[in-house]
Each structure stands twice: as C-alpha cells, then as structure tokens.
Design a protein around this motif. Structure first.
Motif, PDB file in Angstrom:
ATOM      1  N   CYS A 269       5.784 -14.891   2.979  1.00 14.92           N
ATOM      2  CA  CYS A 269       7.137 -14.211   3.092  1.00 14.92           C
ATOM      3  C   CYS A 269       7.259 -12.837   2.050  1.00 14.92           C
ATOM      4  O   CYS A 269       7.865 -11.842   2.180  1.00 14.92           O
ATOM      5  CB  CYS A 269       8.415 -14.923   2.742  1.00 14.92           C
ATOM      6  N   LEU A 270       6.171 -13.022   1.134  1.00 17.32           N
ATOM      7  CA  LEU A 270       6.160 -11.879   0.210  1.00 17.32           C
ATOM      8  C   LEU A 270       4.624 -11.180   0.270  1.00 17.32           C
ATOM      9  O   LEU A 270       3.684 -11.916   0.575  1.00 17.32           O
ATOM     10  CB  LEU A 270       6.034 -12.255  -1.361  1.00 17.32           C
ATOM     11  N   LEU A 271       4.435 -10.089   0.594  1.00 21.29           N
ATOM     12  CA  LEU A 271       3.129  -9.314   0.442  1.00 21.29           C
ATOM     13  C   LEU A 271       3.135  -7.919  -0.514  1.00 21.29           C
ATOM     14  O   LEU A 271       4.493  -7.352  -0.433  1.00 21.29           O
ATOM     15  CB  LEU A 271       2.822  -8.919   1.803  1.00 21.29           C
ATOM     16  N   ALA A 272       2.086  -7.330  -0.690  1.00 20.76           N
ATOM     17  CA  ALA A 272       2.003  -6.417  -1.574  1.00 20.76           C
ATOM     18  C   ALA A 272       1.184  -5.156  -0.639  1.00 20.76           C
ATOM     19  O   ALA A 272       0.334  -5.701  -0.018  1.00 20.76           O
ATOM     20  CB  ALA A 272       1.541  -6.501  -3.029  1.00 20.76           C
ATOM     21  N   TYR A 273       1.440  -4.080  -1.056  1.00 19.63           N
ATOM     22  CA  TYR A 273       0.770  -2.792  -0.620  1.00 19.63           C
ATOM     23  C   TYR A 273       0.190  -1.985  -1.772  1.00 19.63           C
ATOM     24  O   TYR A 273       0.788  -2.259  -2.786  1.00 19.63           O
ATOM     25  CB  TYR A 273       1.535  -1.899   0.280  1.00 19.63           C
ATOM     26  N   ASP A 274      -1.310  -1.465  -1.767  1.00 22.25           N
ATOM     27  CA  ASP A 274      -1.607  -0.761  -2.892  1.00 22.25           C
ATOM     28  C   ASP A 274      -1.305   0.706  -2.619  1.00 22.25           C
ATOM     29  O   ASP A 274      -0.625   1.078  -1.782  1.00 22.25           O
ATOM     30  CB  ASP A 274      -3.250  -1.070  -2.885  1.00 22.25           C
ATOM     31  N   GLU A 275      -1.788   1.550  -3.299  1.00 21.02           N
ATOM     32  CA  GLU A 275      -1.381   2.924  -3.413  1.00 21.02           C
ATOM     33  C   GLU A 275      -2.022   3.742  -2.144  1.00 21.02           C
ATOM     34  O   GLU A 275      -1.587   4.789  -1.845  1.00 21.02           O
ATOM     35  CB  GLU A 275      -2.219   3.611  -4.511  1.00 21.02           C
ATOM     36  N   CYS A 276      -3.066   3.025  -1.649  1.00 23.21           N
ATOM     37  CA  CYS A 276      -3.509   3.528  -0.262  1.00 23.21           C
ATOM     38  C   CYS A 276      -2.850   3.176   1.049  1.00 23.21           C
ATOM     39  O   CYS A 276      -3.239   3.524   2.141  1.00 23.21           O
ATOM     40  CB  CYS A 276      -5.066   3.323  -0.223  1.00 23.21           C
ATOM     41  N   GLY A 277      -1.941   2.436   1.039  1.00 22.94           N
ATOM     42  CA  GLY A 277      -1.062   1.875   1.999  1.00 22.94           C
ATOM     43  C   GLY A 277      -1.783   0.665   2.781  1.00 22.94           C
ATOM     44  O   GLY A 277      -1.424   0.239   3.550  1.00 22.94           O
ATOM     45  N   ALA A 278      -2.660  -0.054   1.992  1.00 22.10           N
ATOM     46  CA  ALA A 278      -3.488  -1.204   2.578  1.00 22.10           C
ATOM     47  C   ALA A 278      -2.591  -2.627   2.074  1.00 22.10           C
ATOM     48  O   ALA A 278      -2.304  -2.522   0.862  1.00 22.10           O
ATOM     49  CB  ALA A 278      -4.945  -1.167   2.195  1.00 22.10           C
ATOM     50  N   ILE A 279      -2.881  -3.599   3.014  1.00 18.56           N
ATOM     51  CA  ILE A 279      -2.018  -4.842   2.523  1.00 18.56           C
ATOM     52  C   ILE A 279      -3.055  -5.555   1.113  1.00 18.56           C
ATOM     53  O   ILE A 279      -4.382  -5.422   1.324  1.00 18.56           O
ATOM     54  CB  ILE A 279      -1.953  -5.676   3.455  1.00 18.56           C
ATOM     55  N   VAL A 280      -2.529  -5.787   0.299  1.00 17.06           N
ATOM     56  CA  VAL A 280      -3.160  -6.595  -0.796  1.00 17.06           C
ATOM     57  C   VAL A 280      -3.386  -8.038  -0.435  1.00 17.06           C
ATOM     58  O   VAL A 280      -2.620  -8.718  -0.041  1.00 17.06           O
ATOM     59  CB  VAL A 280      -2.429  -6.626  -2.195  1.00 17.06           C
ATOM     60  N   PHE A 281      -4.865  -8.376  -0.773  1.00 15.48           N
ATOM     61  CA  PHE A 281      -5.252  -9.821  -0.408  1.00 15.48           C
ATOM     62  C   PHE A 281      -6.174 -10.005  -1.440  1.00 15.48           C
ATOM     63  O   PHE A 281      -6.886  -9.289  -2.098  1.00 15.48           O
ATOM     64  CB  PHE A 281      -5.567 -10.060   0.900  1.00 15.48           C
ATOM     65  N   ALA A 282      -6.580 -11.390  -1.713  1.00 15.60           N
ATOM     66  CA  ALA A 282      -7.549 -11.825  -2.627  1.00 15.60           C
ATOM     67  C   ALA A 282      -8.963 -11.269  -2.352  1.00 15.60           C
ATOM     68  O   ALA A 282      -9.424 -10.981  -3.692  1.00 15.60           O
ATOM     69  CB  ALA A 282      -7.508 -13.346  -2.489  1.00 15.60           C
ATOM     70  N   GLY A 283      -9.262 -10.882  -1.196  1.00 12.08           N
ATOM     71  CA  GLY A 283     -10.700 -10.411  -0.947  1.00 12.08           C
ATOM     72  C   GLY A 283     -10.843  -9.102  -1.680  1.00 12.08           C
ATOM     73  O   GLY A 283     -12.297  -8.775  -2.233  1.00 12.08           O
ATOM     74  N   SER A 284     -10.003  -8.452  -1.580  1.00 12.83           N
ATOM     75  CA  SER A 284     -10.015  -7.142  -2.472  1.00 12.83           C
ATOM     76  C   SER A 284      -9.595  -6.968  -3.839  1.00 12.83           C
ATOM     77  O   SER A 284     -10.028  -6.302  -4.743  1.00 12.83           O
ATOM     78  CB  SER A 284      -9.250  -5.999  -1.488  1.00 12.83           C
ATOM     79  N   TYR A 285      -8.526  -7.827  -3.998  1.00 10.92           N
ATOM     80  CA  TYR A 285      -7.881  -7.934  -5.447  1.00 10.92           C
ATOM     81  C   TYR A 285      -8.145  -9.491  -5.784  1.00 10.92           C
ATOM     82  O   TYR A 285      -7.011 -10.341  -5.681  1.00 10.92           O
ATOM     83  CB  TYR A 285      -6.306  -7.511  -5.464  1.00 10.92           C
ATOM     84  N   PRO A 286      -9.136 -10.080  -6.170  1.00 11.03           N
ATOM     85  CA  PRO A 286      -9.390 -11.339  -6.826  1.00 11.03           C
ATOM     86  C   PRO A 286      -8.416 -11.857  -7.892  1.00 11.03           C
ATOM     87  O   PRO A 286      -8.091 -13.219  -7.688  1.00 11.03           O
ATOM     88  CB  PRO A 286     -10.935 -11.325  -7.298  1.00 11.03           C
ATOM     89  N   ARG A 287      -7.772 -11.107  -8.540  1.00 14.57           N
ATOM     90  CA  ARG A 287      -6.931 -11.452  -9.583  1.00 14.57           C
ATOM     91  C   ARG A 287      -5.621 -12.057  -8.903  1.00 14.57           C
ATOM     92  O   ARG A 287      -4.758 -12.730  -9.517  1.00 14.57           O
ATOM     93  CB  ARG A 287      -6.308 -10.346 -10.628  1.00 14.57           C
ATOM     94  N   MET A 288      -5.346 -12.017  -7.516  1.00 12.14           N
ATOM     95  CA  MET A 288      -4.210 -12.182  -6.950  1.00 12.14           C
ATOM     96  C   MET A 288      -4.347 -13.949  -6.921  1.00 12.14           C
ATOM     97  O   MET A 288      -3.165 -14.389  -6.797  1.00 12.14           O
ATOM     98  CB  MET A 288      -4.067 -11.730  -5.277  1.00 12.14           C
ATOM     99  N   LEU A 289      -5.446 -14.196  -6.762  1.00 13.25           N
ATOM    100  CA  LEU A 289      -5.490 -15.778  -6.751  1.00 13.25           C
ATOM    101  C   LEU A 289      -4.736 -16.348  -8.139  1.00 13.25           C
ATOM    102  O   LEU A 289      -4.555 -17.732  -8.267  1.00 13.25           O
ATOM    103  CB  LEU A 289      -7.093 -16.233  -6.480  1.00 13.25           C
ATOM    104  N   SER A 290      -4.837 -15.535  -8.950  1.00 14.27           N
ATOM    105  CA  SER A 290      -4.041 -16.140 -10.353  1.00 14.27           C
ATOM    106  C   SER A 290      -2.440 -16.136 -10.146  1.00 14.27           C
ATOM    107  O   SER A 290      -1.859 -16.763 -11.149  1.00 14.27           O
ATOM    108  CB  SER A 290      -4.459 -15.073 -11.547  1.00 14.27           C
ATOM    109  N   ILE A 291      -2.149 -15.550  -9.376  1.00 11.71           N
ATOM    110  CA  ILE A 291      -0.530 -15.402  -9.028  1.00 11.71           C
ATOM    111  C   ILE A 291      -0.113 -17.034  -8.374  1.00 11.71           C
ATOM    112  O   ILE A 291      -0.369 -17.225  -7.353  1.00 11.71           O
ATOM    113  CB  ILE A 291      -0.174 -14.476  -8.203  1.00 11.71           C
ATOM    114  N   GLN A 292       0.575 -17.718  -9.393  1.00 14.24           N
ATOM    115  CA  GLN A 292       0.904 -19.142  -8.872  1.00 14.24           C
ATOM    116  C   GLN A 292       2.474 -19.068  -8.531  1.00 14.24           C
ATOM    117  O   GLN A 292       3.355 -18.959  -9.488  1.00 14.24           O
ATOM    118  CB  GLN A 292       0.555 -20.178  -9.956  1.00 14.24           C
ATOM    119  N   PRO A 293       2.885 -19.397  -7.320  1.00 18.52           N
ATOM    120  CA  PRO A 293       4.074 -19.412  -6.916  1.00 18.52           C
ATOM    121  C   PRO A 293       4.806 -20.685  -7.267  1.00 18.52           C
ATOM    122  O   PRO A 293       3.914 -21.875  -6.915  1.00 18.52           O
ATOM    123  CB  PRO A 293       4.242 -18.875  -5.541  1.00 18.52           C
TER     124      PRO A 293
END
Length: 209
Positions: free
Chosen positions: A84-108
């Motif tokens: 239900c939550l997702l982020a976009y980067d400055e290039c307009g691409a969806i943020v996921f752990a493959g491109s941004y490994p630090r996303m895995l440190s976000i614990q909901p």
C-alpha cells in the motif's frame, strides 16, 4: 442443374458455419465451468504454512503474520493491503530493493487500523497514518508505465524526507505514496475470497476436460 449445385454448396457452407459456431460455444461454456471457483469441499490439503510474510511497503522488509485476509485485490490486514506504500525516485522509477538495497532495512510495524510505524537503523521511528492521508478530499496522482496503471496519493513531505534519509542518506530524492486499491471491476484475476492462516494451505485440482 447449376441452381441445384449452388444450393448444395450453400447448404454445406451454412452447415459448416453453424457447426463451427456451435462447437465454439460448447467449448467456451465448458472452459467457463472449469474456471468456476471451487467450493471448500473440493480443496485438498497441500501442506502447512509456518509463517505469512506481509509487505505493506514495496521493497521494504516483511511483517510476519499468522493470519491475513485475502480478496481479489490481494492480502490485507488491519485495513492495510500489500504494498500500500511505494516510493518513486527522482527519475520517476519505482523504488525496490534490487536498485536500493537499503530499502530492506525499512521495517514496518502495524500499530493500529490503517496505521504503520516505519523503523530504520539510526533513524527515529516514523508513523504513517493512512486514515489521515486518505481523508477526503485528497489529490490523486495517476501514473502509467509499460501498461501498468496506478492511482496514488502522495504522503507528507516529512514522510518522503524520512525515507530519503534512511535509504539515500540525504534529505531528498525519494517520494513516498499510498497506492490506492483498484476500483470496483478493476480486478484482473478471479478472486480467492477468505482467510489464509498458518493452520493449513489447501489447493484444488480441477477436473480434466
């Protein structure tokens, strides 16, 4: 004689067309019955689930649950739905752990009905309340890419700043959104309606044609 031959060919052609249409309708009806949702009495035990991983933020860590609800729109619990939550980067691409490994440190963490707390190393916890973000009226942002269509509501500036600091270690660069559930009739798959729990997992073997 020519008239008789023409009538004969017309009868043969008409019969072939009618026969083809009848065969097509019969196959379609039979396939439609095959796709019907089976009753629970026809399910067979496949195994036992030890844990259910629920991902409320795309690319982030999972929440381990013992039971979730399931609808045509996916898994949901406490008014929250998967990703239900997702982020976009400055290039307009969806943020996921493959491109941004630090996303895995976000614990909901689920702290209430439609309320999440996001935690990350060396960061103060952040509360994201969907009740407030989706309180009418709210602005809907529509994004289309590669045939995918998403309706989004942008989170507050402090939410995006927190995520940017946690993932990019700078003040800005990512924008956090709430992804709205599809409208009525937008579901693309036939639903499994019910509750999935760690008690058991069942499946259905359709009767072969």
């Amino acid at each position: 004689m020519k008239l008789l031959g023409a009538m004969t060919w017309f009868s043969i052609t008409l019969g072939a067309v009618v026969g083809g249409i009848t065969f097509w309708l019969a196959c379609r009806k039979r396939l439609g019955k095959r796709r019907e949702q089976p009753s629970p009495d026809e399910w067979q035990s496949l195994g036992t689930l030890r844990v259910i991983n629920f991902y409320p933020i795309k690319g982030g860590a999972s929440i381990q649950l013992q039971q979730v609800e399931c609808s045509e729109f996916g898994l949901h619990v406490n008014g929250l739905w998967e990703r239900c939550l997702l982020a976009y980067d400055e290039c307009g691409a969806i943020v996921f752990a493959g491109s941004y490994p630090r996303m895995l440190s976000i614990q909901p963490v689920i702290v209430g009905e439609k309320v999440l707390r996001l935690e990350a190393p060396n960061m103060p916890p952040l509360t994201v309340d969907l009740n407030e973000l989706l309180r009418q009226p709210y602005a809907v942002v529509e994004k289309r890419k590669n045939g995918n269509f998403k309706r989004l509501v942008e989170c507050r500036a402090e939410h995006s700043e927190w995520l940017s600091r946690a993932v990019l270690q700078r003040v800005q660069g990512l924008r956090l959104y709430v992804k709205l559930r599809p409208r009525q009739g937008e579901a693309l798959v036939k639903p499994f309606l019910g509750v999935i729990s760690s008690i058991g997992l069942f499946y259905y073997l359709p009767q072969l044609l």
